[in-house]
Design a protein around this motif. Structure first.
Motif, PDB file in Angstrom:
ATOM      1  N   UNK A  21       6.936  13.287  -1.110  1.00  0.00           N
ATOM      2  CA  UNK A  21       7.230  11.853  -0.994  1.00  0.00           C
ATOM      3  C   UNK A  21       6.465  11.223   0.163  1.00  0.00           C
ATOM      4  N   UNK A  22       6.402  11.956   1.300  1.00  0.00           N
ATOM      5  CA  UNK A  22       5.678  11.435   2.457  1.00  0.00           C
ATOM      6  C   UNK A  22       4.190  11.283   2.151  1.00  0.00           C
ATOM      7  N   UNK A  23       3.626  12.294   1.485  1.00  0.00           N
ATOM      8  CA  UNK A  23       2.212  12.201   1.103  1.00  0.00           C
ATOM      9  C   UNK A  23       1.977  11.044   0.141  1.00  0.00           C
ATOM     10  N   UNK A  24       2.908  10.877  -0.817  1.00  0.00           N
ATOM     11  CA  UNK A  24       2.780   9.782  -1.775  1.00  0.00           C
ATOM     12  C   UNK A  24       2.856   8.430  -1.068  1.00  0.00           C
ATOM     13  N   UNK A  25       3.799   8.325  -0.106  1.00  0.00           N
ATOM     14  CA  UNK A  25       3.928   7.068   0.650  1.00  0.00           C
ATOM     15  C   UNK A  25       2.647   6.788   1.423  1.00  0.00           C
ATOM     16  N   UNK A  26       2.091   7.839   2.044  1.00  0.00           N
ATOM     17  CA  UNK A  26       0.891   7.636   2.850  1.00  0.00           C
ATOM     18  C   UNK A  26      -0.309   7.271   1.980  1.00  0.00           C
ATOM     19  N   UNK A  27      -0.500   8.013   0.879  1.00  0.00           N
ATOM     20  CA  UNK A  27      -1.666   7.770   0.018  1.00  0.00           C
ATOM     21  C   UNK A  27      -1.567   6.399  -0.661  1.00  0.00           C
ATOM     22  N   UNK A  28      -0.391   6.138  -1.271  1.00  0.00           N
ATOM     23  CA  UNK A  28      -0.224   4.850  -1.947  1.00  0.00           C
ATOM     24  C   UNK A  28      -0.240   3.698  -0.945  1.00  0.00           C
ATOM     25  N   UNK A  29       0.427   3.941   0.204  1.00  0.00           N
ATOM     26  CA  UNK A  29       0.446   2.899   1.223  1.00  0.00           C
ATOM     27  C   UNK A  29      -0.940   2.584   1.743  1.00  0.00           C
ATOM     28  N   UNK A  30      -1.745   3.624   1.964  1.00  0.00           N
ATOM     29  CA  UNK A  30      -3.105   3.402   2.445  1.00  0.00           C
ATOM     30  C   UNK A  30      -3.935   2.639   1.416  1.00  0.00           C
ATOM     31  N   UNK A  31      -3.745   2.990   0.141  1.00  0.00           N
ATOM     32  CA  UNK A  31      -4.456   2.282  -0.923  1.00  0.00           C
ATOM     33  C   UNK A  31      -4.013   0.821  -0.994  1.00  0.00           C
ATOM     34  N   UNK A  32      -2.707   0.605  -0.851  1.00  0.00           N
ATOM     35  CA  UNK A  32      -2.168  -0.750  -0.912  1.00  0.00           C
ATOM     36  C   UNK A  32      -2.635  -1.576   0.295  1.00  0.00           C
ATOM     37  N   UNK A  33      -2.701  -0.929   1.453  1.00  0.00           N
ATOM     38  CA  UNK A  33      -3.190  -1.620   2.650  1.00  0.00           C
ATOM     39  C   UNK A  33      -4.644  -2.058   2.458  1.00  0.00           C
ATOM     40  N   UNK A  34      -5.439  -1.198   1.825  1.00  0.00           N
ATOM     41  CA  UNK A  34      -6.830  -1.561   1.542  1.00  0.00           C
ATOM     42  C   UNK A  34      -6.917  -2.795   0.650  1.00  0.00           C
ATOM     43  N   UNK A  65      -0.904  -2.451   9.562  1.00  0.00           N
ATOM     44  CA  UNK A  65      -0.307  -1.982   8.313  1.00  0.00           C
ATOM     45  C   UNK A  65      -0.407  -0.464   8.172  1.00  0.00           C
ATOM     46  N   UNK A  66      -1.504   0.116   8.625  1.00  0.00           N
ATOM     47  CA  UNK A  66      -1.645   1.578   8.578  1.00  0.00           C
ATOM     48  C   UNK A  66      -0.588   2.236   9.461  1.00  0.00           C
ATOM     49  N   UNK A  67      -0.347   1.678  10.640  1.00  0.00           N
ATOM     50  CA  UNK A  67       0.701   2.219  11.507  1.00  0.00           C
ATOM     51  C   UNK A  67       2.065   2.132  10.829  1.00  0.00           C
ATOM     52  N   UNK A  68       2.329   1.036  10.134  1.00  0.00           N
ATOM     53  CA  UNK A  68       3.592   0.890   9.412  1.00  0.00           C
ATOM     54  C   UNK A  68       3.726   1.962   8.330  1.00  0.00           C
ATOM     55  N   UNK A  69       2.644   2.238   7.616  1.00  0.00           N
ATOM     56  CA  UNK A  69       2.657   3.266   6.573  1.00  0.00           C
ATOM     57  C   UNK A  69       2.904   4.646   7.182  1.00  0.00           C
ATOM     58  N   UNK A  70       2.277   4.943   8.309  1.00  0.00           N
ATOM     59  CA  UNK A  70       2.469   6.245   8.968  1.00  0.00           C
ATOM     60  C   UNK A  70       3.922   6.413   9.396  1.00  0.00           C
ATOM     61  N   UNK A  71       4.509   5.356   9.973  1.00  0.00           N
ATOM     62  CA  UNK A  71       5.913   5.432  10.387  1.00  0.00           C
ATOM     63  C   UNK A  71       6.820   5.649   9.175  1.00  0.00           C
ATOM     64  N   UNK A  72       6.541   4.965   8.059  1.00  0.00           N
ATOM     65  CA  UNK A  72       7.348   5.135   6.846  1.00  0.00           C
ATOM     66  C   UNK A  72       7.233   6.559   6.306  1.00  0.00           C
ATOM     67  N   UNK A  73       6.023   7.125   6.343  1.00  0.00           N
ATOM     68  CA  UNK A  73       5.828   8.497   5.859  1.00  0.00           C
ATOM     69  C   UNK A  73       6.556   9.503   6.747  1.00  0.00           C
ATOM     70  N   UNK A  74       6.504   9.320   8.059  1.00  0.00           N
ATOM     71  CA  UNK A  74       7.222  10.211   8.965  1.00  0.00           C
ATOM     72  C   UNK A  74       8.730  10.081   8.795  1.00  0.00           C
ATOM     73  N   UNK A  75       9.197   8.869   8.517  1.00  0.00           N
ATOM     74  CA  UNK A  75      10.622   8.674   8.253  1.00  0.00           C
ATOM     75  C   UNK A  75      11.082   9.445   7.031  1.00  0.00           C
ATOM     76  N   UNK A  76      10.222   9.524   6.008  1.00  0.00           N
ATOM     77  CA  UNK A  76      10.561  10.277   4.799  1.00  0.00           C
ATOM     78  C   UNK A  76      10.665  11.771   5.090  1.00  0.00           C
ATOM     79  N   UNK A  77       9.943  12.245   6.102  1.00  0.00           N
ATOM     80  CA  UNK A  77      10.023  13.653   6.488  1.00  0.00           C
ATOM     81  C   UNK A  77      11.247  13.952   7.342  1.00  0.00           C
ATOM     82  N   UNK A  78      12.007  12.937   7.666  1.00  0.00           N
ATOM     83  CA  UNK A  78      13.209  13.140   8.460  1.00  0.00           C
ATOM     84  C   UNK A  78      13.005  12.940   9.938  1.00  0.00           C
TER      85      UNK A  78
END
Length: 270
Positions: A21-34, A65-78
């Motif tokens: 889920x974290x990888x998906x959030x990061x990859x999709x989030x990065x694509x969406x940020x682009x 936005x990239x920082x926001x995506x990284x924080x969201x991905x780390x949150x998914x990891x607990x």
């Protein structure tokens, strides 16, 4: 076997899901940020905003936005993002103290972008460098000199120094000093200068050009010759007028003196 299944159900499966889920959030989030960055670029460009300002806003928005995506991905990891944000803030303070010059350049870049003392394509003189401003980044400004060198100038050095923008005004005055010899006819020289300026279509009538005797120097009578031209015509007009002055003065027999020194030798008998 039950213990193995328990480990799988308790640890492996949840962690696998969280990591995926974290990888998906990061990859999709990065694509969406682009996509958002490109969309923001198009919207700002359509508004007619300066290219430098568009690039700067897009860069800052992309990083945030990239920082926001990284924080969201780390949150998914607990990871406790609240503690993480506090830690990042403390680390940011320490890094900020260590990188004062970089923060100074960043703040100066923001001020340069929003107050815009110059824009892309302007010929400017900043921090001792003369050239065309091509891009303002977060920390520095990219300049292209007249001989096609690329010079990167820190924004802090630019904003803390004098900024000369040669393209901001639509017209410029050419300041020329023309010296003639003392035995030359100053009325004729003044007439020739006026004819040269009148014959050049690039010289503006308003403001009117100024020709006057400015100084009786050591070895010459110096005229000031000050025509007004469009900013884009400055150098071509100056070079053409300089050439015409030499040619016309030669034809009229008006001498242009050069510095010289008389040395008197005193002979003493032994």
């Amino acid at each position: 076997m039950p213990d193995t299944q328990l480990i799988i159900d308790t640890y492996i499966t949840p962690w696998s899901i969280n990591i995926a889920s974290a990888l998906a959030i990061f990859i999709i989030g990065r694509w969406f940020v682009g996509l958002l960055a490109k969309g923001l670029d198009k919207v700002l460009t359509k508004t007619g905003m300066d290219t430098m300002l568009v690039n700067f806003i897009r860069s800052v928005a992309h990083i945030a936005l990239i920082l926001f995506v990284v924080v969201a991905a780390l949150g998914q990891l607990g990871v406790d993002t609240t503690s993480l944000i506090a830690l990042v803030g403390a680390a940011g303070l320490a890094i900020g103290l260590a990188l004062q010059d970089s923060l100074k350049n960043f703040a100066a870049g923001v001020l340069l972008i929003f107050f815009r003392p110059f824009k892309e394509g302007d010929f400017v003189e900043v921090a001792g460098v003369s050239g065309v401003a091509e891009q303002i980044t977060i920390f520095n400004t990219v300049m292209r000199t007249g001989d096609n060198r690329e010079v990167i100038v820190p924004n802090g050095a630019i904003y803390s120094d004098i900024i000369t923008n040669y393209n901001r005004r639509p017209t410029r005055r050419i300041d020329m000093i023309v010296g003639i010899s003392y035995d030359s006819d100053i009325r004729l020289a003044k007439q020739i200068l006026a004819e040269i300026l009148a014959a050049d279509e690039r010289v503006l009538e308003d403001p009117a050009p100024k020709i006057a005797v400015a100084e009786l120097a050591d070895s010459s009578v110096n005229f000031v010759c000050r025509p007004w031209v469009k900013t884009d015509d400055y150098w071509d007009t100056k070079w053409a007028i300089t050439e015409q002055i030499k040619l016309r003065f030669d034809e009229a027999g008006i001498g242009i003196p050069f510095p010289q020194m008389d040395i008197h030798l005193k002979r003493e008998d032994a």
